[in-house]
Design a protein around this motif. Structure first.
Motif, PDB file in Angstrom:
ATOM      1  N   GLN A 189     -46.864  38.155   6.098  1.00 46.85           N
ATOM      2  CA  GLN A 189     -46.545  39.425   6.778  1.00 46.85           C
ATOM      3  C   GLN A 189     -45.149  39.367   7.396  1.00 46.85           C
ATOM      4  O   GLN A 189     -45.008  39.285   8.625  1.00 46.85           O
ATOM      5  CB  GLN A 189     -47.562  39.689   7.897  1.00 46.85           C
ATOM      6  N   PRO A 190     -44.119  39.427   6.570  1.00 42.80           N
ATOM      7  CA  PRO A 190     -42.749  39.262   7.098  1.00 42.80           C
ATOM      8  C   PRO A 190     -42.368  40.301   8.143  1.00 42.80           C
ATOM      9  O   PRO A 190     -41.557  40.019   9.036  1.00 42.80           O
ATOM     10  CB  PRO A 190     -41.871  39.410   5.847  1.00 42.80           C
ATOM     11  N   SER A 191     -42.963  41.489   8.055  1.00 46.37           N
ATOM     12  CA  SER A 191     -42.558  42.545   8.996  1.00 46.37           C
ATOM     13  C   SER A 191     -42.869  42.165  10.443  1.00 46.37           C
ATOM     14  O   SER A 191     -42.314  42.730  11.378  1.00 46.37           O
ATOM     15  CB  SER A 191     -43.253  43.863   8.652  1.00 46.37           C
ATOM     16  N   LEU A 192     -43.748  41.191  10.596  1.00 45.33           N
ATOM     17  CA  LEU A 192     -44.105  40.728  11.936  1.00 45.33           C
ATOM     18  C   LEU A 192     -42.883  40.226  12.717  1.00 45.33           C
ATOM     19  O   LEU A 192     -42.805  40.383  13.937  1.00 45.33           O
ATOM     20  CB  LEU A 192     -45.144  39.606  11.770  1.00 45.33           C
ATOM     21  N   ILE A 193     -41.935  39.646  12.023  1.00 44.75           N
ATOM     22  CA  ILE A 193     -40.781  39.053  12.711  1.00 44.75           C
ATOM     23  C   ILE A 193     -39.457  39.688  12.272  1.00 44.75           C
ATOM     24  O   ILE A 193     -38.434  39.537  12.954  1.00 44.75           O
ATOM     25  CB  ILE A 193     -40.742  37.514  12.494  1.00 44.75           C
ATOM     26  N   GLN A 194     -39.487  40.422  11.181  1.00 40.90           N
ATOM     27  CA  GLN A 194     -38.261  40.999  10.607  1.00 40.90           C
ATOM     28  C   GLN A 194     -37.497  41.795  11.669  1.00 40.90           C
ATOM     29  O   GLN A 194     -38.077  42.630  12.364  1.00 40.90           O
ATOM     30  CB  GLN A 194     -38.656  41.936   9.464  1.00 40.90           C
ATOM     31  N   GLY A 195     -36.211  41.500  11.789  1.00 39.73           N
ATOM     32  CA  GLY A 195     -35.362  42.256  12.717  1.00 39.73           C
ATOM     33  C   GLY A 195     -35.393  41.757  14.149  1.00 39.73           C
ATOM     34  O   GLY A 195     -34.621  42.233  14.989  1.00 39.73           O
ATOM     35  N   TYR A 196     -36.246  40.797  14.455  1.00 39.70           N
ATOM     36  CA  TYR A 196     -36.273  40.272  15.833  1.00 39.70           C
ATOM     37  C   TYR A 196     -35.287  39.113  15.921  1.00 39.70           C
ATOM     38  O   TYR A 196     -35.578  37.983  15.536  1.00 39.70           O
ATOM     39  CB  TYR A 196     -37.691  39.806  16.201  1.00 39.70           C
ATOM     40  N   GLN A 197     -34.107  39.402  16.425  1.00 41.21           N
ATOM     41  CA  GLN A 197     -33.025  38.415  16.335  1.00 41.21           C
ATOM     42  C   GLN A 197     -33.129  37.286  17.355  1.00 41.21           C
ATOM     43  O   GLN A 197     -32.289  36.383  17.370  1.00 41.21           O
ATOM     44  CB  GLN A 197     -31.673  39.121  16.401  1.00 41.21           C
ATOM     45  N   ARG A 198     -34.179  37.336  18.171  1.00 46.99           N
ATOM     46  CA  ARG A 198     -34.423  36.189  19.048  1.00 46.99           C
ATOM     47  C   ARG A 198     -35.423  35.223  18.415  1.00 46.99           C
ATOM     48  O   ARG A 198     -36.046  34.420  19.120  1.00 46.99           O
ATOM     49  CB  ARG A 198     -34.914  36.663  20.405  1.00 46.99           C
ATOM     50  N   ALA A 199     -35.592  35.339  17.126  1.00 51.50           N
ATOM     51  CA  ALA A 199     -36.493  34.409  16.421  1.00 51.50           C
ATOM     52  C   ALA A 199     -35.681  33.401  15.627  1.00 51.50           C
ATOM     53  O   ALA A 199     -34.618  33.721  15.098  1.00 51.50           O
ATOM     54  CB  ALA A 199     -37.409  35.181  15.480  1.00 51.50           C
ATOM     55  N   ILE A 200     -36.191  32.180  15.581  1.00 55.54           N
ATOM     56  CA  ILE A 200     -35.599  31.125  14.742  1.00 55.54           C
ATOM     57  C   ILE A 200     -36.717  30.564  13.874  1.00 55.54           C
ATOM     58  O   ILE A 200     -37.763  30.154  14.380  1.00 55.54           O
ATOM     59  CB  ILE A 200     -34.998  29.992  15.596  1.00 55.54           C
ATOM     60  N   LEU A 201     -36.494  30.555  12.579  1.00 51.65           N
ATOM     61  CA  LEU A 201     -37.487  30.034  11.631  1.00 51.65           C
ATOM     62  C   LEU A 201     -37.019  28.664  11.147  1.00 51.65           C
ATOM     63  O   LEU A 201     -35.836  28.500  10.815  1.00 51.65           O
ATOM     64  CB  LEU A 201     -37.605  30.987  10.430  1.00 51.65           C
ATOM     65  N   THR A 202     -37.939  27.699  11.102  1.00 51.04           N
ATOM     66  CA  THR A 202     -37.545  26.326  10.736  1.00 51.04           C
ATOM     67  C   THR A 202     -38.337  25.826   9.519  1.00 51.04           C
ATOM     68  O   THR A 202     -39.132  24.887   9.631  1.00 51.04           O
ATOM     69  CB  THR A 202     -37.761  25.363  11.926  1.00 51.04           C
ATOM     70  N   PRO A 203     -38.130  26.422   8.359  1.00 52.81           N
ATOM     71  CA  PRO A 203     -38.919  26.017   7.182  1.00 52.81           C
ATOM     72  C   PRO A 203     -38.497  24.687   6.564  1.00 52.81           C
ATOM     73  O   PRO A 203     -37.305  24.397   6.468  1.00 52.81           O
ATOM     74  CB  PRO A 203     -38.649  27.159   6.186  1.00 52.81           C
ATOM     75  N   ASN A 204     -39.489  23.915   6.120  1.00 55.84           N
ATOM     76  CA  ASN A 204     -39.201  22.783   5.234  1.00 55.84           C
ATOM     77  C   ASN A 204     -39.084  23.335   3.804  1.00 55.84           C
ATOM     78  O   ASN A 204     -39.133  24.550   3.583  1.00 55.84           O
ATOM     79  CB  ASN A 204     -40.272  21.679   5.366  1.00 55.84           C
ATOM     80  N   TYR A 205     -38.977  22.466   2.846  1.00 50.54           N
ATOM     81  CA  TYR A 205     -38.736  22.878   1.458  1.00 50.54           C
ATOM     82  C   TYR A 205     -39.769  23.908   0.971  1.00 50.54           C
ATOM     83  O   TYR A 205     -39.423  24.969   0.460  1.00 50.54           O
ATOM     84  CB  TYR A 205     -38.749  21.623   0.576  1.00 50.54           C
ATOM     85  N   MET A 206     -41.051  23.563   1.146  1.00 52.49           N
ATOM     86  CA  MET A 206     -42.119  24.445   0.647  1.00 52.49           C
ATOM     87  C   MET A 206     -42.155  25.761   1.409  1.00 52.49           C
ATOM     88  O   MET A 206     -42.335  26.833   0.836  1.00 52.49           O
ATOM     89  CB  MET A 206     -43.488  23.766   0.808  1.00 52.49           C
ATOM     90  N   GLU A 207     -42.032  25.629   2.729  1.00 55.23           N
ATOM     91  CA  GLU A 207     -42.102  26.835   3.566  1.00 55.23           C
ATOM     92  C   GLU A 207     -40.950  27.782   3.228  1.00 55.23           C
ATOM     93  O   GLU A 207     -41.116  29.008   3.199  1.00 55.23           O
ATOM     94  CB  GLU A 207     -42.077  26.419   5.048  1.00 55.23           C
ATOM     95  N   PHE A 208     -39.786  27.198   2.966  1.00 57.84           N
ATOM     96  CA  PHE A 208     -38.631  28.028   2.605  1.00 57.84           C
ATOM     97  C   PHE A 208     -38.895  28.764   1.287  1.00 57.84           C
ATOM     98  O   PHE A 208     -38.640  29.965   1.165  1.00 57.84           O
ATOM     99  CB  PHE A 208     -37.364  27.174   2.492  1.00 57.84           C
ATOM    100  N   SER A 209     -39.417  28.036   0.300  1.00 53.34           N
ATOM    101  CA  SER A 209     -39.676  28.659  -1.010  1.00 53.34           C
ATOM    102  C   SER A 209     -40.646  29.829  -0.868  1.00 53.34           C
ATOM    103  O   SER A 209     -40.447  30.892  -1.457  1.00 53.34           O
ATOM    104  CB  SER A 209     -40.282  27.654  -1.991  1.00 53.34           C
ATOM    105  N   ARG A 210     -41.697  29.624  -0.078  1.00 51.09           N
ATOM    106  CA  ARG A 210     -42.695  30.701   0.114  1.00 51.09           C
ATOM    107  C   ARG A 210     -42.059  31.926   0.769  1.00 51.09           C
ATOM    108  O   ARG A 210     -42.271  33.058   0.343  1.00 51.09           O
ATOM    109  CB  ARG A 210     -43.845  30.194   0.991  1.00 51.09           C
TER     110      ARG A 210
END
Ligand SMILES: NC(=O)C1=CN([C@@H]2O[C@H](COP(=O)(O)OP(=O)(O)OC[C@H]3O[C@@H](n4cnc5c(N)ncnc54)[C@H](O)[C@@H]3O)[C@@H](O)[C@H]2O)[C@@H](O)CC1
Ligand SMILES: Nc1ncnc2c1ncn2[C@@H]1O[C@H](COP(=O)(O)OP(=O)(O)OP(=O)(O)O)[C@@H](O)[C@H]1O
Ligand SMILES: [Mg+2]
Length: 345
Positions: A189-210
Motif C-alpha cells: 500500500q504505497p499510498s500510505l507513505i507516498q508524499g510524506y517527506q518526513r519518512a525515510i525508507l531503509t530497504p535491503n536488496y529484496m525490500e528495494f526490489s519489491r
C-alpha cells in the motif's frame, strides 16, 4: 589518519569530479556522489564537501543544561513471537547513539523476552491487543521519531495496526523510519507513505526490489542503481530512500549520496536493525537542527549518511575483533567508539 573523500557532481550534460584529501575523518573509503537529473539546480561542490561535518553539526552538545528526554525519545514498532532480536537491536542502538529514552511497542509474547535483553528499554506489550492503536497513539505526542517494522512480522492484524500507527504519526508530523516488514506493508500500500517527506525508507536488496516493482511497474535495472533509487524516491513523492548494500545509496529524488564507508564482508542478521535504530535518533536531531545546520542540504539525507557510515564503522570494528564469529550484538558494543571516531574527533 588520512582519508579520501571523492565528490562528484553530474547531470546529463557534464560531469565534474574532484577528490579532496581529508585529514581528519579517520576513514578511507567514503564517497559522495551527487547526481542531479535536472539542469535547473546545480549544487556546488562546497555543499557536499563535508557531509561528516554536517552530521557533526546536528549532534546536540552534551551539556549540564539538558533534561532527560531532550536528546531523543524514540519509538520502535515491531517485535512479535518470531522476532525479538530486531526491535531490540534497533532500540538499544538508538540509546547508544544518544537518545535518552527508547520505547518498543511489540506483541505480548515478545515483550518479556525483549525486556529481559535489556533493562534500559521501555517495552509496551500492546501491538496485538484490541486497542493497540490507541495504546501507541497515547505515546506518540511524547516521541520524537518512530521506527516502524523491525521484527514486526507479516501477520495481517499486526500490519493493520502498523498502518494505523503510521497514519497517526503522519498527522503529528513525526519523522518515520520504515524498515523490514514495515516496507512489506508499504509495498502492498504505497499510498500510505507516498508524499510524506518526513519518512525515510531503509530497504535491503529484496525490500528495494519489491518497492520498486510496486511503484514503477518494472524490475530493478541492475545496470543503473543510482537511477533506480532516484526514481523510487521520486515516485514516492521525494521521501528519503536508503538502499542498503555493498554501497548504500541515499536519495531524496533530487540527488544521490553514496556511502561506501569501509565495513566488512560479514553479513550476519541484525545489521539493518542497527541502521534503522541509529537513524531514528539522527533523523530527529537533523530535523530539529534544520537546514541551517546542514548547510541547506536535506536534513534527512545528512541523517541517513550518518546512520549508514556509523553502522558500517561498527561492522568494521566488530569484525576486526571477532572475524567470522561477529554478530549484531558485537556491533552494538561498538556503537559508542564508532560514533566518537566518526563524529566526535
Ligand atoms: N534477530 C532477529 O530478530 C532478526 C529479525 N529480522 C527480521 O526478520 C524479518 C524478515 O526480514 P528479512 O530481511 O529476512 O526480509 P525478507 O523476508 O524480505 O528477506 C530478504 C531476503 O533477501 C535475501 N537477500 C538479502 N540481500 C540479498 C541480495 N543482495 N541478493 C539476494 N538476496 C538477498 C536475504 O537472504 C533474505 O532471505 C523482519 O521482521 C526483520 O526485521 C532481521 O532484522 C534479522 C534479525
Ligand atoms: N555487501 C555489503 N558490503 C558491505 N556492507 C554491506 C553490504 N550489504 C549490506 N551492507 C551494510 O550492512 C548494513 C545492513 O544492510 P543489510 O542489507 O544487511 O540490511 P538488512 O538485510 O535489512 O539487515 P537485517 O538483518 O538487520 O534485517 C548496512 O549498513 C549496509 O551498508
Ligand atoms: Mg532488515
Amino acid at each position: 589518519m588520512v582519508g579520501l573523500i571523492c565528490i562528484f557532481t553530474s547531470n546529463f550534460a557534464s560531469e565534474i569530479s574532484s577528490c579532496i584529501l581529508a585529514k581528519n575523518y579517520g576513514f578511507c573509503n567514503a564517497c559522495i556522489i551527487e547526481r542531479s537529473f535536472s539542469l535547473h539546480r546545480n549544487h556546488t561542490l562546497k555543499d557536499m564537501e563535508n557531509i561528516f561535518q554536517l552530521v557533526r553539526n546536528v549532534i546536540p552538545p552534551l551539556t549540564g543544561k539538558r533534561h532527560k528526554g531532550q536528546d531523543g525519545r524514540i519509538g520502535i514498532v515491531g517485535g512479535c513471537r518470531e522476532y525479538t532480536g530486531a526491535p531490540y537491536f534497533a532500540a538499544i542502538t538508538a540509546l547508544k547513539v544518544g537518545a535518552d529514552l527508547s520505547h518498543v511497542f511489540c506483541t505480548k509474547d515478545a515483550a518479556t523476552v525483549i525486556k529481559s535483553y535489556s533493562p534500559e528499554l521501555i517495552v509496551h506489550p500492546v501491538l496485538d491487543s484490541p486497542n493497540a492503536v490507541h495504546e501507541v497513539d497515547k505515546w506518540l505526542p511524547r516521541l520524537h521519531s518512530v521506527v516502524i517494522g523491525p521484527g514486526l512480522g507479516r501477520d495481517e492484524a499486526l500490519l493493520e495496526n502498523a498502518k494505523a500507527i503510521i497514519e497517526k504519526s503522519k498527522l503529528k508530523g513525526i519523522p518515520i523510519i520504515i524498515d523490514a516488514d514495515g516496507l512489506w506493508l508499504i509495498s502492498q500500500q504505497p499510498s500510505l507513505i507516498q508524499g510524506y517527506q518526513r519518512a525515510i525508507l531503509t530497504p535491503n536488496y529484496m525490500e528495494f526490489s519489491r518497492l520498486y516493482e510496486a511503484m514503477l511497474r518494472d524490475p530493478v535495472d541492475s545496470s543503473d542503481h543510482h537511477g533506480c533509487v532516484l526514481r523510487l524516491s521520486q515516485a514516492l513523492g521525494n521521501l528519503t530512500v536508503v538502499q542498503k548494500g555493498e554501497r548504500d545509496l541515499i536519495s531524496d529524488g533530487e540527488k544521490v549520496l553514496v556511502c561506501s564507508h569501509e565495513g566488512s564482508s560479514r553479513r550476519c542478521g541484525g545489521q539493518g536493525d542497527l541502521l534503522s535504530g541509529s537513524l531514528g535518533v539522527l533523523a530527529h536531531w537533523a530535523f530539529l537542527a534544520g537546514a541551517e545546520k546542514t548547510n541547506g542540504q536535506n536534513p534527512f539525507l545528512v541523517a541517513a549518511f550518518g546512520a549508514c557510515s556509523l553502522t558500517r564503522q561498527c561492522n568494521n570494528q566488530a569484525f576486526q575483533k571477532f572475524g567470522r564469529s561477529m554478530t549484531a550484538s558485537d556491533m552494538v558494543s561498538e556503537v559508542g567508539t564508532a560514533f566518537s571516531k566518526l563524529f566526535e574527533t
